[in-house]
Design a protein around this motif. Structure first.
Motif, PDB file in Angstrom:
ATOM      1  N   PHE A 101     -67.922 -14.102  80.282  1.00  0.00           N
ATOM      2  CA  PHE A 101     -67.199 -15.099  81.069  1.00  0.00           C
ATOM      3  C   PHE A 101     -65.879 -15.359  80.368  1.00  0.00           C
ATOM      4  O   PHE A 101     -65.845 -15.685  79.174  1.00  0.00           O
ATOM      5  CB  PHE A 101     -68.033 -16.390  81.160  1.00  0.00           C
ATOM      6  N   GLY A 102     -64.771 -15.155  81.079  1.00  0.00           N
ATOM      7  CA  GLY A 102     -63.473 -15.362  80.447  1.00  0.00           C
ATOM      8  C   GLY A 102     -62.345 -15.107  81.423  1.00  0.00           C
ATOM      9  O   GLY A 102     -62.561 -14.887  82.620  1.00  0.00           O
ATOM     10  N   THR A 103     -61.115 -15.130  80.916  1.00  0.00           N
ATOM     11  CA  THR A 103     -59.954 -14.846  81.753  1.00  0.00           C
ATOM     12  C   THR A 103     -59.925 -13.344  82.069  1.00  0.00           C
ATOM     13  O   THR A 103     -60.554 -12.546  81.367  1.00  0.00           O
ATOM     14  CB  THR A 103     -58.659 -15.225  81.021  1.00  0.00           C
TER      15      THR A 103
ATOM     16  N   GLY B  96     -59.400 -24.225  89.791  1.00  0.00           N
ATOM     17  CA  GLY B  96     -59.600 -22.883  89.245  1.00  0.00           C
ATOM     18  C   GLY B  96     -60.130 -21.917  90.291  1.00  0.00           C
ATOM     19  O   GLY B  96     -60.608 -22.307  91.362  1.00  0.00           O
TER      20      GLY B  96
ATOM     21  N   LEU C  81     -62.785 -18.997  90.297  1.00  0.00           N
ATOM     22  CA  LEU C  81     -63.855 -18.296  89.589  1.00  0.00           C
ATOM     23  C   LEU C  81     -64.357 -17.135  90.436  1.00  0.00           C
ATOM     24  O   LEU C  81     -64.758 -17.334  91.589  1.00  0.00           O
ATOM     25  CB  LEU C  81     -65.011 -19.257  89.298  1.00  0.00           C
TER      26      LEU C  81
ATOM     27  N   SER D 209     -64.527 -29.860  82.951  1.00  0.00           N
ATOM     28  CA  SER D 209     -64.947 -28.904  83.972  1.00  0.00           C
ATOM     29  C   SER D 209     -65.227 -29.627  85.288  1.00  0.00           C
ATOM     30  O   SER D 209     -65.770 -30.731  85.311  1.00  0.00           O
ATOM     31  CB  SER D 209     -66.186 -28.146  83.518  1.00  0.00           C
TER      32      SER D 209
ATOM     33  N   GLU E 118     -59.003 -11.415  78.969  1.00  0.00           N
ATOM     34  CA  GLU E 118     -60.079 -11.328  77.981  1.00  0.00           C
ATOM     35  C   GLU E 118     -61.128 -10.299  78.395  1.00  0.00           C
ATOM     36  O   GLU E 118     -61.583  -9.489  77.579  1.00  0.00           O
ATOM     37  CB  GLU E 118     -60.747 -12.699  77.817  1.00  0.00           C
TER      38      GLU E 118
ATOM     39  N   THR F 184     -58.790 -16.863  88.007  1.00  0.00           N
ATOM     40  CA  THR F 184     -58.358 -17.489  86.756  1.00  0.00           C
ATOM     41  C   THR F 184     -59.453 -17.297  85.705  1.00  0.00           C
ATOM     42  O   THR F 184     -59.181 -17.236  84.525  1.00  0.00           O
ATOM     43  CB  THR F 184     -58.068 -18.992  86.940  1.00  0.00           C
ATOM     44  N   LYS F 185     -60.718 -17.211  86.156  1.00  0.00           N
ATOM     45  CA  LYS F 185     -61.847 -16.902  85.276  1.00  0.00           C
ATOM     46  C   LYS F 185     -62.770 -15.925  86.001  1.00  0.00           C
ATOM     47  O   LYS F 185     -62.971 -16.026  87.220  1.00  0.00           O
ATOM     48  CB  LYS F 185     -62.644 -18.166  84.927  1.00  0.00           C
TER      49      LYS F 185
ATOM     50  N   ILE G 159     -65.856 -24.263  85.533  1.00  0.00           N
ATOM     51  CA  ILE G 159     -64.495 -23.977  85.975  1.00  0.00           C
ATOM     52  C   ILE G 159     -63.773 -25.298  86.188  1.00  0.00           C
ATOM     53  O   ILE G 159     -64.363 -26.270  86.653  1.00  0.00           O
ATOM     54  CB  ILE G 159     -64.501 -23.116  87.269  1.00  0.00           C
TER      55      ILE G 159
END
Length: 371
Positions: A215-217, A30, A32, A2, A220, A202-203, A26
């Motif tokens: 917390f996820g994609t 990434g 976030l 991370s 998800e 991306t997240k 992240i």
């Protein structure tokens, strides 16, 4: 590994706890997105990353280094605000270069950086203008340019598009996505707009009342929401959440949904018999997205289980590329997303198809997903 990590972060104002044990991380490059309703703590969390707000406990690390006790100037971050925060007496070039000038960057280097950023953001023709001569979208580009010339480790965006009209917001969203793909810099972005969150991230971190809900994609978060709040908040139109009763069916369990003036609609449970067995004879909340409830000719041909049922249509809403139909099941209004040319009329009974591969089930007491 991370790149940006937030561990056990808490933030209080006196006796009032605003952020409650937040854990996020992240990877480098990434994107976030912090999303949630007003007052959920997302902007406060961004301010703690920036160093504008001290944390009560926990830690924030960037590239392996703790920055919790560092002032904003030492964190190697750049922030883009909702209000643009441009200097009205300076030109676009002056606004972009101001931070470099303060840091003593030589003039040739400043001019080179301005040209590069202006090319990226397509504002080269605006460099001699003042902010008052710019549109909202152009001002936002200048604010982004001022952050870009810093070449920081992390970009922070605080609801940067909320002051723009709907079309411009969509255009700028595309620009930010393109910018991220080109620059590959780590971004943390705050918004209350879940469409922005889904398209950019991306997240995604979904917050409510200072608590991290999920917390996820984007996939998800959208397809497997951990609780009813996330299911309802993410998606437009929102997920249909209907009260049903788990019963024995022919080859396993089924969920029975009440219908006005008709026998309950009974739908087979797909690959969740084990998890739902404990709920036999009890109520659950059956969740299905509008796009998974459609006219039979518009169903996903790759779906493993499609069930059909007759529903009384109360409202039909043509929306160009789609037609939305409102019916009532399980004591709730239900939105179905149909093809634009679906032959359906309000006041009639129509056959609807349920893609049960996409169904999720929640415990009505805890509001947590069962499966």
């Amino acid at each position: 590994m991370s790149f940006l990590k937030i561990a056990n972060l808490r933030k209080s104002y006196g006796a009032t706890e605003i952020l409650k044990d937040i854990n996020l991380e992240i990877e480098e490059g990434g994107f976030l997105v912090l999303v949630g309703p007003s007052g959920c703590g997302k902007s406060t969390l961004l301010s703690t990353i920036a160093g504008l707000e001290p944390i009560t406990s926990g830690d924030i690390t960037i590239n392996g280094q703790s920055v919790s006790d560092l002032p904003p100037s030492k964190r190697d971050i750049a922030m883009v605000f909702q209000s643009y925060a441009l200097y009205p007496n300076m030109t676009v070039a002056g606004n972009i270069a101001f931070g470099m000038e303060v840091r003593g960057v030589p003039k040739p280097e400043r001019e080179k950086a301005i040209r590069e950023v202006a090319d990226i953001l397509q504002i080269g023709h605006l460099l001699d203008r003042k902010p008052s001569q710019l549109s909202g979208g152009q001002r936002q580009r200048v604010a982004m340019g001022r952050a870009l010339v810093r070449n920081p480790q992390v970009f922070l965006f605080d609801e940067p598009l909320s002051n723009l009209d709907a079309k411009l917001r969509v255009d700028m969203r595309t620009e930010i996505k393109r910018l991220h793909q080109r620059m590959k810099t780590t971004i943390v972005y705050v918004t209350h707009d879940q469409i922005e969150a889904m398209t950019l991230a991306t997240k995604i971190a979904v917050l409510k009342d200072g608590i991290l809900q999920q917390f996820g994609t984007p996939a998800e978060i959208y397809n497997k929401p951990v609780n009813m709040f996330v299911a309802d908040f993410m998606g437009s139109p929102a997920m249909n959440l209907l009260t049903g009763t788990v019963e024995n069916g022919g080859d396993g369990l089924q969920v029975a949904l009440e219908r006005p003036d008709a026998a309950p609609l009974k739908l087979p449970v797909v690959s969740a018999n084990g998890e739902l067995a404990a709920y036999k004879g009890r109520q659950v909340v059956f969740g299905i997205r509008p796009e998974a409830l459609t006219d039979p000719d518009g169903t996903d041909r790759n779906a493993g289980m499609i069930a059909e049922g007759d529903c009384h249509i109360e409202v039909v809403e043509p929306a160009g590329s789609d037609t939305f139909a409102v019916t009532k099941l399980g004591g709730k209004e239900v939105v179905a997303r149909l093809r634009a040319d679906a032959h359906i009329q309000a006041g009639q009974t129509a056959r609807l198809a349920f893609n049960l591969d996409k169904a999720v089930y929640f415990d009505p007491q805890t509001q947590q997903r069962i499966v």
